[in-house]
Design a protein around this motif. Structure first.
Motif, PDB file in Angstrom:
ATOM      1  N   GLN A  80      -8.867  18.346  35.649  1.00  0.00           N
ATOM      2  CA  GLN A  80      -8.656  19.330  34.584  1.00  0.00           C
ATOM      3  C   GLN A  80      -7.242  19.904  34.650  1.00  0.00           C
ATOM      4  OE1 GLN A  80     -11.696  22.349  34.780  1.00  0.00           O
ATOM      5  NE2 GLN A  80     -13.303  21.021  33.956  1.00  0.00           N
ATOM      6  N   TYR A  81      -6.836  20.258  35.873  1.00  0.00           N
ATOM      7  CA  TYR A  81      -5.492  20.820  36.026  1.00  0.00           C
ATOM      8  C   TYR A  81      -4.433  19.746  35.776  1.00  0.00           C
ATOM      9  CZ  TYR A  81      -1.473  23.176  38.086  1.00  0.00           C
ATOM     10  OH  TYR A  81      -0.232  23.736  38.275  1.00  0.00           O
ATOM     11  N   GLN A  83      -4.659  17.186  33.861  1.00  0.00           N
ATOM     12  CA  GLN A  83      -4.583  16.903  32.426  1.00  0.00           C
ATOM     13  C   GLN A  83      -3.737  17.948  31.711  1.00  0.00           C
ATOM     14  OE1 GLN A  83      -6.116  14.088  30.845  1.00  0.00           O
ATOM     15  NE2 GLN A  83      -4.560  14.769  29.395  1.00  0.00           N
ATOM     16  N   SER A  84      -3.913  19.216  32.115  1.00  0.00           N
ATOM     17  CA  SER A  84      -3.120  20.271  31.469  1.00  0.00           C
ATOM     18  C   SER A  84      -1.637  20.101  31.779  1.00  0.00           C
ATOM     19  CB  SER A  84      -3.611  21.657  31.926  1.00  0.00           C
ATOM     20  OG  SER A  84      -3.319  21.866  33.309  1.00  0.00           O
ATOM     21  N   GLN A  85      -1.344  19.666  33.014  1.00  0.00           N
ATOM     22  CA  GLN A  85       0.050  19.439  33.378  1.00  0.00           C
ATOM     23  C   GLN A  85       0.622  18.200  32.674  1.00  0.00           C
ATOM     24  OE1 GLN A  85       1.919  21.642  35.346  1.00  0.00           O
ATOM     25  NE2 GLN A  85       0.039  22.787  34.876  1.00  0.00           N
ATOM     26  N   ALA A  86      -0.223  17.159  32.538  1.00  0.00           N
ATOM     27  CA  ALA A  86       0.225  15.961  31.833  1.00  0.00           C
ATOM     28  C   ALA A  86       0.499  16.274  30.363  1.00  0.00           C
ATOM     29  CB  ALA A  86      -0.835  14.869  31.949  1.00  0.00           C
ATOM     30  N   ASP A  87      -0.351  17.098  29.767  1.00  0.00           N
ATOM     31  CA  ASP A  87      -0.160  17.480  28.368  1.00  0.00           C
ATOM     32  C   ASP A  87       1.132  18.272  28.189  1.00  0.00           C
ATOM     33  OD1 ASP A  87      -2.542  16.253  27.789  1.00  0.00           O
ATOM     34  OD2 ASP A  87      -3.734  18.108  27.754  1.00  0.00           O
ATOM     35  N   SER A  88       1.535  18.972  29.267  1.00  0.00           N
ATOM     36  CA  SER A  88       2.770  19.765  29.205  1.00  0.00           C
ATOM     37  C   SER A  88       3.987  18.956  29.649  1.00  0.00           C
ATOM     38  CB  SER A  88       2.637  21.012  30.084  1.00  0.00           C
ATOM     39  OG  SER A  88       1.531  21.804  29.683  1.00  0.00           O
ATOM     40  N   LEU A  98      -2.703  15.405  42.385  1.00  0.00           N
ATOM     41  CA  LEU A  98      -3.606  14.300  42.680  1.00  0.00           C
ATOM     42  C   LEU A  98      -3.568  13.895  44.149  1.00  0.00           C
ATOM     43  CD1 LEU A  98      -2.996  12.033  39.562  1.00  0.00           C
ATOM     44  CD2 LEU A  98      -5.048  13.360  40.064  1.00  0.00           C
ATOM     45  N   SER A  99      -2.519  14.274  44.871  1.00  0.00           N
ATOM     46  CA  SER A  99      -2.406  13.898  46.283  1.00  0.00           C
ATOM     47  C   SER A  99      -3.014  14.940  47.218  1.00  0.00           C
ATOM     48  CB  SER A  99      -0.931  13.682  46.646  1.00  0.00           C
ATOM     49  OG  SER A  99      -0.206  14.910  46.564  1.00  0.00           O
ATOM     50  N   PHE A 100      -3.811  15.891  46.685  1.00  0.00           N
ATOM     51  CA  PHE A 100      -4.345  16.940  47.554  1.00  0.00           C
ATOM     52  C   PHE A 100      -5.258  16.338  48.625  1.00  0.00           C
ATOM     53  CE2 PHE A 100      -7.980  16.590  44.776  1.00  0.00           C
ATOM     54  CZ  PHE A 100      -9.068  17.128  45.456  1.00  0.00           C
ATOM     55  N   ASN A 101      -5.265  16.980  49.780  1.00  0.00           N
ATOM     56  CA  ASN A 101      -6.029  16.544  50.956  1.00  0.00           C
ATOM     57  C   ASN A 101      -5.673  15.130  51.396  1.00  0.00           C
ATOM     58  OD1 ASN A 101      -7.472  18.610  52.124  1.00  0.00           O
ATOM     59  ND2 ASN A 101      -9.203  18.445  50.728  1.00  0.00           N
ATOM     60  N   GLY A 102      -4.387  14.782  51.275  1.00  0.00           N
ATOM     61  CA  GLY A 102      -3.902  13.519  51.821  1.00  0.00           C
ATOM     62  C   GLY A 102      -4.188  12.298  50.991  1.00  0.00           C
ATOM     63  N   ARG A 103      -4.603  12.467  49.736  1.00  0.00           N
ATOM     64  CA  ARG A 103      -4.898  11.314  48.895  1.00  0.00           C
ATOM     65  C   ARG A 103      -3.624  10.566  48.512  1.00  0.00           C
ATOM     66  NH1 ARG A 103      -8.981  14.919  47.953  1.00  0.00           N
ATOM     67  NH2 ARG A 103     -11.044  14.057  47.424  1.00  0.00           N
ATOM     68  N   ASN A 104      -3.796   9.291  48.194  1.00  0.00           N
ATOM     69  CA  ASN A 104      -2.694   8.475  47.709  1.00  0.00           C
ATOM     70  C   ASN A 104      -2.504   8.756  46.223  1.00  0.00           C
ATOM     71  OD1 ASN A 104      -1.593   5.969  46.296  1.00  0.00           O
ATOM     72  ND2 ASN A 104      -1.213   5.438  48.433  1.00  0.00           N
TER      73      ASN A 104
END
Length: 501
Positions: A80-81, A83-88, A98-104
């Protein structure tokens, strides 16, 4: 919301421990979980409530539990967050979130872009009747927990329909008297956290078995496990054992990330994403070293009200809940016995005192057997399923074959402390000699015959009295394909696929 990425990371920890839905907890529990102060927890709860992630109803009075409701999946909140940033047009912020908690970030971006098409997701649901115990390969005894460990972790070897196969190891060889075994390990296997598995990780896990209080009787002949160059694992034994590779295919011999404390991290077909008191979630491991599963994820939901009516041998896998299901068959040859549980009484047949104390497993079947058959003056000591550390005058217990009847029965007879029953010395010697003879027999078929002879002798002498055999009953959705009942009463989740047609 300042530093949203950090709050997402903390929310995911809360969700994994208490979500989804409603839970009862204290601020101090959350503070311990997140390693922050209770004052900071209050700040976080307010921020997460304002964001629409949770609802929090504080309890009245000191040390009273509050009501916590997790309203949204952590990844959904992230999307959700994002998407809002992508829209902006804030693409850098999208990658960062998208990389929170060590994600790729790259991998998660692809998932984010595909998230709109959720209808194509392949998700299986398992309704269950009790809370699960913590999933540690060397501590779990119950069959569902051991089955789940097998889905999350790999072992050196595996047994497929009775045949010994490789898993982490693709080749193994003993010395001339089977007191030293060397296993050649696959290169490039990754734990679910992305770290490459080292031979030393395998050596560490297997070394622990010989001193584990639950399993040392089976593995106490392991004197040394070492890793050497070329990805070789060397296992030295104090006595001959031609069937060690079969033993190492069992759940307790699973290889796990030694530093994984909060949640089990393995390298199997599914990774453990959420483990709460209401739900367990397994996600597909796209980096799995064998055939990657078709299912995207599997969720086990706990329904305690089932405990009164559900038989232990009855299990279910669905696409939605509730749903019409069909009973499925099993793996194996047509002449093989159905997978299931065998319940029996183990005793000293010469001890007929009316004041015997029975060690009784906490399964409903064993408890019922004691209630139905105990004589006046006989008492019981209830223990956890599979726990043989405290045996009195007799025992009421059970066994399942866990996909390999030979290993399961050999493990059972090795682990059970027959000496605690005050059996005659000659009987104890017969049991010990048979077990040694099995390990010293290089021909598997001959070893299996010796094991069967031991089993028949124990039945004939009434040291072991069989009470009941109960076949497993597995039902799955009509849309689920590839399901076959295994030796745990479940089915191999990595073999399942769902028809969307």
């Amino acid at each position: 919301m300042g530093n949203l990425k950090r709050k997402l990371e903390l929310y995911e920890k809360i969700f994994q421990a208490f979500g989804p839905g409603v839970s009862r907890c204290q601020v101090s529990q959350i503070a311990t979980l997140l390693h922050v102060s209770e004052r900071h927890v209050q700040t976080l709860l307010k921020a997460m409530t304002a964001q629409g992630w949770i609802e929090w109803q504080a309890g009245s009075g000191r040390n009273k539990k509050a009501q916590l409701t997790c309203l949204i999946e952590p990844m959904e909140a992230c999307y959700q967050y994002a998407q809002s940033q992508a829209d902006s047009g804030n693409i850098e912020q999208v990658f960062s979130t998208l990389s929170f908690n060590g994600r790729n970030a790259g991998t998660e971006l692809q998932a984010f872009l595909n998230s709109a098409n959720q209808s194509a997701q392949s998700v299986a649901y398992i309704p269950f009747h009790r809370e699960l115990e913590a999933l540690h390969p060397q501590r779990v005894l119950r069959r569902t927990e051991r089955f789940l460990v097998m889905q999350i972790c790999q072992r050196l070897t595996s047994v497929q329909q009775g045949k010994l196969c490789g898993d982490l190891a693709y080749h193994w060889q003993p010395n001339e008297d089977a007191t030293i075994w060397r296993f050649q390990i696959r290169n490039g296997v990754q734990f679910h956290n992305g770290r490459t598995m080292e031979a030393q990780d395998i050596a560490h896990c297997l070394s622990l078995l010989s001193s584990n209080k639950l399993w040392y009787r089976c593995y106490q002949h392991i004197t040394e496990v070492s890793a050497s160059s070329g990805n070789i694992i060397t296992i030295k034994l104090s006595k001959t054992d031609w069937h060690l590779p079969r033993l190492l295919a069992r759940a307790e011999a699973s290889i796990f990330e030694p530093n994984s404390v909060e949640r089990l991290v393995g390298s199997g077909p599914f990774s453990l994403a959420i483990f709460s008191n209401k739900m367990l979630r397994l996600n597909r491991n796209d980096a799995y070293s064998n055939q990657v599963p078709t299912l995207n994820r599997v969720e086990l939901w706990v329904y305690p009200e089932w405990a009164e009516s559900k038989a232990c041998a009855q299990n279910q896998v669905c696409v939605k809940m509730p749903e019409k299901t069909l009973k499925v068959g099993e793996y194996g040859c047509g002449h093989a016995q159905s997978h299931g549980s065998t319940f029996f009484q183990i005793q000293n047949p010469g001890l007929s005192s009316p004041n015997r104390t029975f060690t009784v497993e906490d399964t409903s079947e064993c408890q019922a057997f004691f209630k139905q058959s105990s004589a006046p003056g006989e008492t019981k000591l209830t223990v956890e399923y599979g726990d043989f550390s405290t045996i009195r005058d007799a025992a009421l217990c059970s066994i399942i074959d866990e996909n390999h009847s030979f290993s399961s029965w050999l493990d059972f007879f090795t682990r059970f402390p027959f000496e605690d029953l005050s059996l005659p010395v000659e009987m104890l010697a017969t049991i010990e000699q048979a077990l040694t003879s099995i390990q010293c027999e290089p021909d598997f078929e001959q070893a299996a015959k010796t094991l069967l002879k031991l089993k028949c002798w124990l039945y004939k002498t009434e040291v072991v009295v069989e009470l009941k055999q109960e076949a497993f009953n597995l039902e799955v959705s009509e849309k689920i394909h590839g399901a076959r009942v295994n030796g745990f009463g479940w089915c191999d989740l990595d073999k399942l696929w769902i028809s969307h047609i």
